[in-house]
Design a protein around this motif. Structure first.
Motif, short mmCIF file in Angstrom:
data_model
loop_
_atom_site.label_atom_id
_atom_site.label_comp_id
_atom_site.label_asym_id
_atom_site.label_seq_id
_atom_site.Cartn_x
_atom_site.Cartn_y
_atom_site.Cartn_z
N ASN A 103 0.75 -1.08 0.02
CA ASN A 103 0.05 -0.05 -0.18
C ASN A 103 0.90 1.17 -0.17
O ASN A 103 1.80 1.37 0.59
CB ASN A 103 -0.88 -0.06 1.26
CG ASN A 103 -2.07 1.13 1.24
OD1 ASN A 103 -1.96 1.98 0.37
ND2 ASN A 103 -2.93 0.68 2.02
N ALA A 161 1.21 1.00 4.92
CA ALA A 161 1.72 -0.30 4.77
C ALA A 161 2.74 -0.59 6.08
O ALA A 161 2.54 -1.95 6.42
CB ALA A 161 2.97 -0.05 3.69
N GLU A 185 0.05 -1.97 8.46
CA GLU A 185 -0.60 -3.24 7.98
C GLU A 185 0.45 -4.37 8.13
O GLU A 185 0.16 -5.40 8.56
CB GLU A 185 -1.00 -2.86 6.38
CG GLU A 185 -2.15 -2.14 6.43
CD GLU A 185 -2.40 -1.74 5.04
OE1 GLU A 185 -3.29 -0.84 4.95
OE2 GLU A 185 -1.70 -1.86 3.96
N ASN A 210 -8.17 6.98 5.22
CA ASN A 210 -7.14 7.23 4.19
C ASN A 210 -6.79 8.81 3.72
O ASN A 210 -7.99 9.19 3.38
CB ASN A 210 -7.68 6.32 2.96
CG ASN A 210 -7.38 4.81 3.21
OD1 ASN A 210 -6.35 4.46 3.98
ND2 ASN A 210 -8.22 4.01 2.69
N GLY A 242 5.89 2.49 0.54
CA GLY A 242 5.23 0.80 0.46
C GLY A 242 6.21 -0.10 -0.14
O GLY A 242 6.00 -1.37 -0.18
#
Length: 309
Positions: A102, A169, A172, A183, A194
């Motif tokens: 991401n 990223a 996550e 977001n 990312g």
């Protein structure tokens, strides 16, 4: 070539850095290579009381590992690509760029977003995020936030700030992304955000051959464009610069967005273009030149002066 040599993988010792190193380790192990992880503390992790740009930002998170590689303590090093200076030290080369995760920045907040309409306090250690936030929310206050991802999340809880900006990223990867986030799809990410980069010594053919099997060509091309844009604009200093290149399979084109902001967010230079894939090698350079020629050079001069003070 026999695969019996152990490849020593250098990494920072934060949870996220170790996650990245283990990801590379697993991919190498799956190809039949033997590995060992060597964790090192970097100056960027130790000095937490100064904003990054005051530390002579370039390479603060990568220098320690560069030295360990040159000294032969580790064979390869794994980095978040956005932390890596665009000019690598002599003798060290880019060996693999892994498939990108991401690219989005997110705002982690405390469950109430009313402050977006009024006055708020947002935390980030990034000049790029600070400038883009102040451009959109000029009445807000931005405070400095340093440390690894876990430390920054804790500081957000411990302070009365309304929120803090993180790369999606990173959160996550180590399952730290809370439910209270939005977001920031209007925020242009850091060049190579990312993506993970693995570097090796230029003469280490064994490691280079092993890592070439991990390289993701589309990510390599897009991050090359973004980093070339960054390098052409900043020439070694730090500045509020965002860049994102994406490959469009349908048109066989690269879509590119690049921005340069004043530190206070008041000035903004932006470029938004699509190019044929065949033009990728010069794309970042050409887009940066266009910004520099249209007033960006003066702004870069101002930024350098401000950061010297």
């Amino acid at each position: 070539m026999a695969k019996n040599r152990i490849i020593k993988i250098g990494t920072r010792d934060s949870e996220l850095a170790l996650w990245q190193a283990h990801t590379v380790e697993k991919q190498l192990n799956d190809l039949g290579y033997k590995t060992e992880i060597v964790a090192v503390k970097s100056q960027g992790d130790i000095i937490l009381d100064k904003p990054l740009y005051e530390l002579g930002i370039t390479g603060i998170f990568t220098k320690t590992l560069d030295i360990a590689m040159i000294a032969g303590q580790v064979d390869i090093a794994v980095h978040s690509m956005k932390d890596v200076p665009t000019a690598l030290p002599q003798g060290i080369v880019q060996a693999a760029v892994l498939e990108r995760a991401n690219t989005v920045d997110i705002l982690v907040h405390k469950g109430n977003l009313d402050f977006l309409e009024t006055n708020g306090t947002i935390a980030t250690g990034s000049l790029r995020r600070q400038a883009q936030w102040l451009n959109k929310y000029p009445k807000h206050t931005v405070v400095d936030l340093r440390g690894n991802v876990n430390t920054r999340m804790q500081k957000l809880q411990d302070n009365d700030w309304n929120g803090a900006v993180f790369a999606a990223a990173g959160l996550e990867r180590i399952n730290l992304k809370p439910n209270t986030f939005i977001n920031l799809d209007w925020m242009i990410p850091a060049p190579a955000q990312g993506a993970m980069l693995v570097v090796a010594m230029a003469e280490d053919t064994f490691a280079l051959e092993a890592l070439s099997e991990l390289n993701h060509i589309e990510t390599e091309i897009c991050t090359y464009i973004e980093r070339q844009f960054l390098r052409t604009l900043e020439g070694g200093c730090t500045a509020p610069i965002g860049a994102l290149a994406t490959y469009n399979e349908k048109t066989d084109q690269i879509d590119f967005k690049g921005v340069l902001f004043a530190i206070d967010g008041q000035q903004k230079f932006e470029i938004n273009r699509s190019f044929d894939i065949s033009e990728w090698k010069k794309l970042g350079f050409n887009c940066a030149k266009e910004i520099l020629d249209n007033g960006g050079a003066e702004l870069m001069k101002e930024i350098k002066e401000k950061l010297k003070k």
